[in-house]
Design a protein around this motif. Structure first.
Motif, PDB file in Angstrom:
ATOM      1  N   ILE A  52      -1.095   4.467   3.847  1.00 37.41           N
ATOM      2  CA  ILE A  52      -0.449   5.304   3.252  1.00 37.41           C
ATOM      3  C   ILE A  52      -1.452   5.196   2.095  1.00 37.41           C
ATOM      4  O   ILE A  52      -1.512   4.507   1.075  1.00 37.41           O
ATOM      5  N   VAL A 114      -0.554  11.303   1.663  1.00 41.76           N
ATOM      6  CA  VAL A 114       1.280  11.731   0.684  1.00 41.76           C
ATOM      7  C   VAL A 114       0.586  12.714  -0.354  1.00 41.76           C
ATOM      8  O   VAL A 114       0.822  12.815  -1.245  1.00 41.76           O
ATOM      9  N   SER A 266       6.100  14.237   7.847  1.00 35.38           N
ATOM     10  CA  SER A 266       5.373  14.704   6.983  1.00 35.38           C
ATOM     11  C   SER A 266       6.382  15.469   6.671  1.00 35.38           C
ATOM     12  O   SER A 266       6.666  16.904   7.546  1.00 35.38           O
ATOM     13  N   PHE A 320       7.423  10.920   5.083  1.00 37.15           N
ATOM     14  CA  PHE A 320       6.382  10.858   4.063  1.00 37.15           C
ATOM     15  C   PHE A 320       6.481  12.327   3.137  1.00 37.15           C
ATOM     16  O   PHE A 320       6.405  12.645   3.930  1.00 37.15           O
ATOM     17  N   GLN A 367      11.348   6.048   2.371  1.00 44.46           N
ATOM     18  CA  GLN A 367      10.119   7.131   2.596  1.00 44.46           C
ATOM     19  C   GLN A 367       9.274   6.563   0.804  1.00 44.46           C
ATOM     20  O   GLN A 367       9.573   6.262   0.128  1.00 44.46           O
ATOM     21  N   PHE A 368       7.853   7.584   1.518  1.00 46.48           N
ATOM     22  CA  PHE A 368       6.607   7.049   0.654  1.00 46.48           C
ATOM     23  C   PHE A 368       6.685   8.146  -0.062  1.00 46.48           C
ATOM     24  O   PHE A 368       6.423   9.539   0.715  1.00 46.48           O
TER      25      PHE A 368
END
Length: 692
Positions: A52, A114, A266, A320, A367-368
């Motif tokens: 990430i 992200v 995404s 993300f 969730q990132f």
């Protein structure tokens, strides 16, 4: 850097015996599930490793921008502009490449970016991104999965961009895509250059240039879908409404299965609202999920369906977005706002708990995010489940790091945080910056702090220096008078403690009184000298400072801390340490010396006495500050509330420091930890060492 030989957890370093709130203990070691089980839905969980990367803000320093007539070596932004931004503009090029090399050497294949993967989404920047990643895709078989941030794109259908670039002579040149951009030459910006390459891409151009990185379906994907039931660009979007105005806006959300059993989702939470009815002007407040729940309900519905199907089909689901879904400063955003007046950086963008609960209700568990350039882990729960939000730091700011996710099964993940320190060529541009520094001196625009940037020993140190210089040059300019005065005076912590111990019920001090006191409160002054200066003031009662110093000295004796050690550290160091911890969380401990952190911890323990209700875990603004009117939504009131010195306000600020450190010491790990989604538990994997 710290000389401690063993890596310490933030809690053991800052507060002996602290525990993590709201986290259930788990086994410290978790092994990957066997890939040989007949009912295992995937070939091997061991292959499910995902990097990430957040806020790379890629700028192509060897790009064209049709700029060769001015500079045939590099196309770089000025150092003057960089140190006034929350990110560096040029060195992220080298940091990005170094990160790709690290990931390749670790055998990582899947890279999720992200948001804010570009500078401002400029056409030539996106072309440069493709040029840089292509050889690494060929070398390491990388697959990139991009998510839009507020910088890419700035507007849904493109935008003109204007930046100042450095020339070989040390002056600047304005580079713009706007043919109508007016320009007047100065000593520092000597010319203007117009180029279509500076144009900020809209969604259509972005899909065309970067489509292979997740925005478009590929034959190698096992599954691909969007919330809109179509892969076609013209059908991937919705009508956005803003009062009387409405207009169609694209959306870049997608779900992809790059390998059997792994779903990467995404989510485009950019909310562009039309300012006219012809689609030429758009608002973008960069609040993400907070505005998305109102304007993109269909995306929430789609997420709920994705989450349900992932569970039914035994898929590993990683969601993300560019934007955080949970407050990302250990519930300290109000306090950071009150101390450092950074409402646009913190409070304005803090998601409400309602937003987190809506995602929980949709079935999202993990969730990132990026956007805020901080390292943090947060959790929220309700009767329907829990959501864990993991903030990834920016590669272009302090602390430059990325997250690595190892999937042990569909609900168990190991998260490691890797700080990018050793970056080849991180100082490649220093000779150009030196020319800029020298040139500025010749036109009487010298900036001594720029020289400090060039003393960096590695990339991490460069970013460490950037945050300090940014604070000195820009951030502190917006602080209230009391904070700025104490910072500029570098008032020793011993005297700051004395201020915190004064009885605000019997002591009244004017701004002139504080000017007198700060002049007297030097590292060389004796107690009797400062007491004499205090007692000479017309508005105080003799003996008040004597009593305060008695409390301070007793406190120091309790913590085995001597007076001179507290004299050696100024208030500015406390502020900077707090800002480093804000960005890096426990990663910052490696950059803050023992000789600094321990005295600060002693100061913070005394500051706790200033907390209004004696409950440091309290996060209620009105209770903490006794005035709901200065809440996070009223930015201008905060400035007028403390435009001048007031002892009661200073005590509230000291209490804010105490709450920040309390929450920092007692919150979730943000370095190396395990996540169990089934039980909503998080386990710290950094060894804990007692300082004695």
């Amino acid at each position: 850097m710290s000389n401690l030989n063993k890596k310490l957890s933030r809690r053991s370093f800052l507060q002996k015996g602290a525990t993590v709130a709201s986290v259930t203990a788990m086994s410290p070691v978790i092994t990957a599930c066997s890939s040989g089980d007949s009912d295992d839905p995937v070939k091997s969980y061991a292959d499910m490793k995902v990097a990430i990367l957040a806020d790379v803000h890629f700028h192509d320093i060897f790009g064209d921008f049709d700029f060769s007539s001015y500079n045939d070596e590099v196309t770089i932004r000025t150092l003057h502009d960089s140190v006034r931004s929350t990110r560096m503009f040029n060195e992220n090029y080298f940091a990005f490449i170094a990160t790709l090399e690290q990931l390749g050497e670790q055998g990582i294949k899947y890279i999720c970016m992200v948001g804010d993967y570009s500078d401002e989404g400029q056409i030539d920047t996106l072309k440069g991104f493709n040029r840089v990643v292509k050889p690494y895709i060929e070398k390491y078989n990388f697959e990139f999965f991009l998510c839009n941030g507020n910088h890419d794109p700035n507007e849904p259908f493109g935008s003109d961009e204007t930046k100042t670039f450095l020339t070989p002579f040390g002056d600047g040149i304005q580079v713009t895509s706007d043919s109508n951009k007016s320009f007047t030459a100065s000593d520092l910006i000597v010319a203007q250059h117009q180029t279509a390459g500076m144009k900020g891409a809209g969604y259509a151009e972005m899909f065309d240039l970067l489509g292979e990185h997740g925005f478009k379906n590929k034959s190698s994907y096992l599954h691909y879908e969007t919330p809109w039931g179509s892969d076609e660009f013209a059908e991937r979007g919705l009508i956005m409404r803003n009062g009387e105005h409405s207009g169609w806006c694209p959306d870049a959300s997608y779900l992809v299965e790059p390998m059997d059993g792994l779903w990467l989702c995404s989510v485009d939470m950019n909310i562009h609202l039309p300012k006219d009815s012809v689609g030429e002007a758009w608002d973008h407040d960069a609040k993400g999920w907070e505005d998305g729940k109102t304007h993109k309900p269909k995306v929430f519905e789609w997420l709920a369906d994705v989450a349900q199907r992932a569970e039914e089909q035994g898929k590993v689901l990683i969601v993300f977005s560019h934007y955080p879904a949970i407050e990302y400063l250990n519930d300290s955003a109000n306090d950071f706002y009150f101390l450092f007046d950074d409402s646009s950086y913190n409070n304005k963008r803090v998601p409400s708990d309602d937003t987190a609960h809506q995602l929980i209700n949709a079935g999202v568990k993990l969730q990132f995010a990026g956007h805020i350039h901080v390292n943090d882990t947060a959790i929220r729960s309700n009767e329907n489940g829990s959501l864990i939000n993991i903030q990834t730091p920016s590669l272009a700011a302090y602390t430059p790091s990325y997250k690595l996710v190892t999937c042990h099964d569909t609900e168990t993940f190991e998260i490691t945080t890797h700080t990018v320190k050793d970056v080849p060529d991180f100082d490649h541009l220093f000779p150009y910056y030196q020319k800029e520094i020298d040139y500025r001196a010749t036109v009487n625009q010298a900036e001594p702090l720029l020289e400090e940037m060039l003393e960096a020993t590695d990339y991490r140190d460069f970013m460490f220096r950037h945050l300090k210089v940014l604070t000195e040059i820009k951030l502190k300019g917006g602080w209230a008078a009391d904070m700025k005065d104490l910072y500029d005076a570098k008032t020793p912590l011993y005297w700051v403690m004395a201020l915190s111990a004064l009885d605000k019920e019997t002591t009244t001090l004017s701004s002139d009184d504080y000017t007198t006191l700060l002049a007297a409160m030097t590292a060389e002054a004796t107690d009797s000298e400062v007491i004499a200066a205090f007692d000479s003031l017309s508005s105080v009662q003799a003996g008040d400072l004597d009593n305060a110093l008695s409390l301070v000295n007793s406190h120091l004796e309790t913590y085995k801390m001597n007076r001179q050690r507290m004299m050696n550290i100024g208030f500015h160091s406390l502020c900077l340490a707090t800002l480093y911890l804000r960005n890096g969380d426990e990663l910052a401990v490696d950059d803050l010396e023992y000789e600094l952190i321990v005295p600060i911890n002693v100061v913070i323990k005394l500051f706790e006495l200033n907390d209004a209700d004696g409950n440091l875990s309290n996060v209620n603004w009105a209770q903490d500050y006794g005035d709901a009117e200065i809440g996070p939504a009223v930015v201008e009131n905060q400035k007028s509330y403390a435009a001048d010195w007031d002892l009661s306000i200073i005590h509230k600020r000291f209490a804010a420091f105490a709450r920040i450190y309390y929450r920092f010491n007692n919150n979730l790990p943000a370095d190396h930890f395990f996540v169990d989604l089934k039980t909503a538990t998080i386990t710290d994997q950094v060894g804990r060492v007692s300082l004695g």
